[in-house]
Design an enzyme around this catalytic site. Structure first.
Site, short mmCIF file in Angstrom:
data_model
loop_
_atom_site.label_atom_id
_atom_site.label_comp_id
_atom_site.label_asym_id
_atom_site.label_seq_id
_atom_site.Cartn_x
_atom_site.Cartn_y
_atom_site.Cartn_z
N ASP A 1 -10.33 -6.55 -3.48
CA ASP A 1 -10.68 -7.20 -3.02
C ASP A 1 -11.67 -7.81 -1.86
OD1 ASP A 1 -8.14 -7.88 -4.70
OD2 ASP A 1 -6.41 -6.79 -3.41
N HIS B 1 -6.74 2.51 -1.02
CA HIS B 1 -5.98 2.55 -2.41
C HIS B 1 -5.46 3.01 -2.45
CE1 HIS B 1 -5.28 0.79 -6.45
NE2 HIS B 1 -5.37 -0.09 -6.30
N1 CMC Z 1 -8.13 1.07 7.40
C1 CMC Z 1 -7.57 1.90 8.28
N2 CMC Z 1 -7.11 2.54 8.36
C2 CMC Z 1 -5.98 3.33 6.96
C3 CMC Z 1 -6.33 2.09 5.70
C4 CMC Z 1 -7.52 1.13 6.04
N3 CMC Z 1 -7.23 0.22 5.54
N4 CMC Z 1 -6.03 2.46 4.51
C5 CMC Z 1 -5.66 3.63 4.85
N5 CMC Z 1 -5.71 4.06 6.06
C6 CMC Z 1 -5.04 5.76 6.79
C7 CMC Z 1 -3.90 5.10 6.59
O1 CMC Z 1 -3.04 5.07 8.35
C8 CMC Z 1 -3.45 6.85 6.45
O2 CMC Z 1 -3.25 8.08 8.10
P1 CMC Z 1 -2.81 9.22 8.14
O3 CMC Z 1 -3.08 9.87 7.16
O4 CMC Z 1 -4.17 9.35 9.38
O5 CMC Z 1 -1.92 8.81 8.77
C9 CMC Z 1 -4.24 7.01 5.26
O6 CMC Z 1 -5.54 6.69 5.46
C10 CMC Z 1 -3.20 6.97 3.93
O7 CMC Z 1 -3.41 6.09 4.12
P2 CMC Z 1 -1.83 5.85 3.62
O8 CMC Z 1 -0.91 3.93 4.01
O9 CMC Z 1 -0.84 6.95 3.28
O10 CMC Z 1 -2.11 5.34 2.01
P3 CMC Z 1 -1.33 4.21 0.47
O11 CMC Z 1 -1.60 5.08 0.10
O12 CMC Z 1 0.23 3.77 1.30
O13 CMC Z 1 -1.34 2.12 0.75
C11 CMC Z 1 -2.71 0.73 0.68
C12 CMC Z 1 -3.01 2.34 -0.32
C13 CMC Z 1 -4.55 0.02 -0.11
C14 CMC Z 1 -2.00 0.06 1.08
C15 CMC Z 1 -3.70 1.05 2.06
O14 CMC Z 1 -5.28 0.87 2.30
C16 CMC Z 1 -4.39 -0.53 2.51
O15 CMC Z 1 -2.99 -1.04 3.56
N6 CMC Z 1 -5.46 -0.90 2.49
C17 CMC Z 1 -5.58 -2.49 3.32
C18 CMC Z 1 -5.05 -3.45 2.50
C19 CMC Z 1 -6.21 -4.10 1.19
O16 CMC Z 1 -7.04 -3.85 1.27
N7 CMC Z 1 -4.31 -3.80 0.47
C20 CMC Z 1 -5.00 -3.68 -1.44
C21 CMC Z 1 -5.41 -2.53 -1.68
S1 CMC Z 1 -6.06 -2.75 -4.07
C22 CMC Z 1 -5.57 -4.34 -4.03
C23 CMC Z 1 -4.33 -4.05 -4.88
O17 CMC Z 1 -4.57 -3.25 -6.13
O18 CMC Z 1 -3.50 -4.75 -4.41
#
Ligand code: CMC
Length: 431
Positions: free
Chosen positions: A366, A308
């Site tokens: 989710d 998240h």
């Molecule tokens: N699986 C594997 N690795 C992950 C994941 C995941 N689901 N989420 C983040 N990471 C890793 C990412 O690769 C990065 O690694 P590094 O630092 O080595 O590059 C690190 O964790 C930080 O990730 P980020 O993309 O910079 O984090 P963010 O805050 O931009 O993204 C997120 C948050 C929710 C988009 C992301 O965690 C994600 O894509 N999760 C899967 C989709 C999901 O479940 N979304 C629902 C969110 S909750 C409902 C809502 O509020 O809408």
């Protein structure tokens, strides 16, 4: 705006600028850069708004490090455990918990706005039978501005109120109709003797040939899904609603914009994406392969339903949702459902894996809501519409708050331009 007692000083070359610092009730201090461009001629750069407060708000507070979520000061765990969705709707909209009379009145108003204008049925019939229910939701909610002209004047507080009630009341009817349409079953009208969640379940699962007996455990779980998704501060779809509203657009158009934004897999579409991922994994023995892919920097695959932007601790909504998931799975059984077995095993593996622990990637709301909805018999395509109907009250509360803020103005971000500098136009024969 809060009183500013502190200032921060920004130095660019030889010049210094004092920036007012606002102290919120909770959370980090906020530097006020509104006059920065006028004074210093510079913009700030923050793609994804990771460090930017876009508005003042008194509705929802999140502390992602501690895993705290409150609405109007009340912890989400208390609200999910002791309250119910319509009471939380009242709280979000009006700022206080209702008295018994206020709640009865509110519930009565919402109940008596659940039917749709009959001509909207024709609008539904214009969609292809295989349309995604979110596509129908975006279209139908946007079209409400064509059916409810008498509540589109944003400068009239009474019209704003009616639009709010209409949206909260009609969204379950619209979501259920979108579902019925895509599976080729007749629409089921709302019934005023049922509560909000039971009514939605019945509108989805009853058929003219056989009524639907609402199981109280399922209706409670449904209500909790609604409650836990009701609002979540300035997330992507809420910010979209606020940005759309900043131009003076009508409430139905603004909420349609929010629904469109919610659809994406990084936001509300994650619950559908998560269940599709579980289907792709297929069996417990394939989980390690997918965990390895999620960790592989060269593979874009992510474990959907994990991680998240704000929570770097267990999402407090996920804690409650997990309890509901356990209750529902006990009632309905997982033995025959390989998908739910994969989900339970994946949760355990990821919770104990150093990669996910170190990056603070916990199962999010989710992940569990998808499991519950799957067990209840909803197709994955309905997961995001259910999120949209739950979030409607949050969008509306934020929209109302924005409109009543005398300082609100049209949202207009700037950019870091890296394109070509001014150049001569070349005639086509000389290119
Ligand atoms: N699986 C594997 N690795 C992950 C994941 C995941 N689901 N989420 C983040 N990471 C890793 C990412 O690769 C990065 O690694 P590094 O630092 O080595 O590059 C690190 O964790 C930080 O990730 P980020 O993309 O910079 O984090 P963010 O805050 O931009 O993204 C997120 C948050 C929710 C988009 C992301 O965690 C994600 O894509 N999760 C899967 C989709 C999901 O479940 N979304 C629902 C969110 S909750 C409902 C809502 O509020 O809408």
């Amino acid at each position: 705006m809060s009183e500013t007692k502190k200032t921060a000083t920004l130095t660019i070359d030889d010049a210094s600028y004092d920036l007012p610092v606002h102290s919120p009730t909770s959370g980090p201090d906020v530097l006020d850069i509104r006059k920065l461009y006028a004074q210093a001629g510079v913009f700030t750069y923050d793609p994804g708004f990771t460090s930017t407060a876009s508005c003042e708000s008194t509705i929802t507070y999140i502390d992602g490090e501690e895993g705290v979520l409150t609405h109007r000061g009340y912890a989400i765990g208390d609200l999910a455990g002791k309250s119910h969705y319509l009471e939380v709707c009242y709280l979000l909209l009006y700022g206080t918990l209702p008295t018994t009379t206020e709640l009865e009145e509110f519930e009565n108003t919402i109940t008596h706005h659940t039917m749709l204008h009959e001509q909207m049925v024709n609008f539904f019939r214009g969609f292809r039978r295989d349309a995604h229910p979110m596509a129908i939701m975006v279209g139908v909610v946007g079209a409400m501005s064509a059916f409810y002209h008498d509540s589109t004047d944003i400068n009239d507080p009474r019209q704003r109120e009616i639009a709010s009630h209409r949206l909260i009341a009609k969204m379950p009817t619209i979501a259920a109709m979108a579902y019925k349409y895509t599976i080729g079953q007749p629409f089921v009208s709302p019934r005023n003797d049922l509560d909000y969640a039971s009514n939605f379940l019945r509108m989805c699962f009853a058929v003219p040939a056989e009524d639907y007996e609402v199981n109280p455990i399922l209706s409670r779980a449904m209500d909790r899904i609604f409650t836990l998704h009701a609002d979540h501060e300035q997330n992507a779809s809420t910010s979209t609603v606020r940005l759309a509203s900043s131009s003076g657009a009508n409430p139905f158009a603004c909420i349609a914009a929010g629904i469109a934004c919610l659809w994406g897999p990084a936001h509300g579409g994650a619950n559908q994406a998560c269940l599709e991922m579980l289907k792709e994994i297929g069996s417990v023995d394939r989980i390690p392969e997918y965990i390895a892919r999620a960790k592989d920097k060269n593979d874009p695959f992510r474990l959907m339903g994990f991680g998240h932007r704000v929570y770097k601790n267990m999402d407090p909504r996920a804690t409650v949702m997990k309890e509901s998931a356990d209750e529902v799975l006990e009632l309905l059984g997982v033995e025959d459902n390989p998908l739910l077995q994969v989900a339970k095993e994946l949760e355990q593996i990821a919770l104990n894996d150093p990669y996910f622990k170190d990056k603070k990637l916990f199962p999010n709301v989710d992940f569990y809501s998808g499991i519950i909805l799957e067990a209840m018999g909803f197709p994955t395509s309905m997961f995001t519409p259910i999120f949209a109907l739950s979030r409607t009250v949050g969008w509306i509360s934020q929209w109302k708050e924005q409109l009543s803020d005398p300082a609100h103005k049209i949202g207009r971000p700037r950019q870091l331009y890296l394109g070509e500098d001014v150049r001569e136009y070349v005639d086509i024969e000389n290119r």
